[in-house]
Write an enzyme that holds these catalytic residues in place. Sequence first.
Site, PDB file in Angstrom:
ATOM      1  N   ALA A  40       6.298 100.865  17.459  1.00  0.00           N
ATOM      2  CA  ALA A  40       5.030 101.960  18.361  1.00  0.00           C
ATOM      3  C   ALA A  40       3.726 102.139  18.903  1.00  0.00           C
ATOM      4  O   ALA A  40       3.926 102.654  18.928  1.00  0.00           O
ATOM      5  CB  ALA A  40       5.761 103.325  17.108  1.00  0.00           C
ATOM      6  N   THR A  56      16.166  98.795  19.055  1.00  0.00           N
ATOM      7  CA  THR A  56      16.552  99.944  18.055  1.00  0.00           C
ATOM      8  C   THR A  56      17.535  99.948  18.126  1.00  0.00           C
ATOM      9  O   THR A  56      18.270 100.908  19.305  1.00  0.00           O
ATOM     10  CB  THR A  56      16.012 100.046  17.327  1.00  0.00           C
ATOM     11  N   ALA A 112      15.443 103.419  25.191  1.00  0.00           N
ATOM     12  CA  ALA A 112      14.975 101.494  26.330  1.00  0.00           C
ATOM     13  C   ALA A 112      14.378 100.781  26.753  1.00  0.00           C
ATOM     14  O   ALA A 112      13.746 102.268  28.271  1.00  0.00           O
ATOM     15  CB  ALA A 112      16.945 100.764  26.143  1.00  0.00           C
ATOM     16  N   GLY A 155       4.264  84.245  -8.300  1.00  0.00           N
ATOM     17  CA  GLY A 155       5.423  83.444  -7.740  1.00  0.00           C
ATOM     18  C   GLY A 155       6.260  85.095  -7.899  1.00  0.00           C
ATOM     19  O   GLY A 155       7.468  84.438  -7.123  1.00  0.00           O
ATOM     20  N   GLU A 170       6.304 109.518  16.966  1.00  0.00           N
ATOM     21  CA  GLU A 170       6.690 108.092  16.621  1.00  0.00           C
ATOM     22  C   GLU A 170       5.870 107.290  15.787  1.00  0.00           C
ATOM     23  O   GLU A 170       6.056 107.175  15.091  1.00  0.00           O
ATOM     24  CB  GLU A 170       7.115 106.838  17.687  1.00  0.00           C
ATOM     25  N   ARG A 171       4.372 107.632  16.555  1.00  0.00           N
ATOM     26  CA  ARG A 171       3.135 107.365  15.259  1.00  0.00           C
ATOM     27  C   ARG A 171       2.809 107.800  14.224  1.00  0.00           C
ATOM     28  O   ARG A 171       2.546 107.761  12.991  1.00  0.00           O
ATOM     29  CB  ARG A 171       2.274 107.177  16.150  1.00  0.00           C
TER      30      ARG A 171
END
Length: 417
Positions: free
Chosen positions: A400, A184, A146, A377, A278-279
Amino acid sequence: MLEWSEVDLAVRDAVRDFVDKEIRPHLDDLESGDMPPYPIIRKLFSTFGIDAMAKESLERRLAKMRDGSESEGKSASGGMFGGGGDQAGMGFVLISELCRVSMGVVTGLGVSLGLTVPTIASRGTLAQQERWLPELVTYEKVGAWAITEPDSGSDAFGGMTTNVVRATDGSGDYVLNGQKTFITNGPDADVTVVYAKLDDGDRSVDKRKRKVLTFVLDKGMDGFVQSKPMRKMGIHSSRTGELFFTDVRLGRDRLLGETEQNASGDGRDSAKSNFSSERIGVAAMALGVIEECLRLSVDYAKSRKLWGQEIGQFQLIQLKLATMEVARMNVRNMLFRVIEAAQTGTPISLAEASAMKWYCSQAATDVAMDAIQIFGGNGYMTEYRVEQLARDAKSLMIYAGSNEVQITHVARGLLSG
């Protein structure tokens, strides 16, 4: 490395079989939120022995720390599954194969093992690692990481208002107040790493520059509230929420490193050390989306007929397919670059990781949108999976760190050379 190894291909085929049996039949329930992703991830771990491998790797590392042959604060190696650099390809294969069908499952897995675990492993004391890591590395417990707040997304540290103050009773405890968002696993996490600014009462220090500390919270603590899952455009199988902290009492044993003067720097350094991995992970996720969109689009172009011929015979459709293939090759080759770096122990710079994230996320989004256009469609209907893939792919341009921020990191890397 120009191709996947034989081991990587064997893992790919095994994962595809698992996905076909255990995930595809439940996609609608995962997308609707009726089925949480965690039991599927745990079954994946037990099926492939990932839990046992991670537990064994952790035990070896903790044993070295106990006998003094490895110091506290040293980052764990081998990525989120606990293997060495020679196993990096296996991890990327797993991620990309899962993203072909459900990116949300990967997101929930990646944050817990790719962010929560490394933060505790790199900054925690031996006691802290023994306390939290055994159940996290096996996914018995789910982790969250967090840092993002309602008013501090890309400006994660400068705009951070979640804060801790030292308790005034002389106990050495801290009191946490604030809010995090877009977290997350937030609604369900058993263990949450939280970044907060230290308010030591010194008003001469700019609030934007105050020290950032890193704490570990457990589900159910007094004053700690985890929201219900938020409704999102995509990655529905990943549960995202808000966290609220109201006078949460934290002992020093919950401060990673148990000191404000952590050898690895303050919380800013902790977070930044995770940004590159992370990236890079986004590149593997993007590859899965691109490969699945390309597969579905080629099949559709061969079967759908207009004016008496397959639409694959029209040059504009061929252009879209060819562009998808080039994107697939580029993204795959970027991953090979990362795998070679892992095998040689060469770190990927933040600027290069940002370049990969920027390109791969844009490529995945473009490919997914072209897939919808090829399907016409039908592509706009939820019964055709390209619709889900397009919604999921878009998140990669924000996840990220937004792509606009990645551009800044790439440019800074060039200008600082």
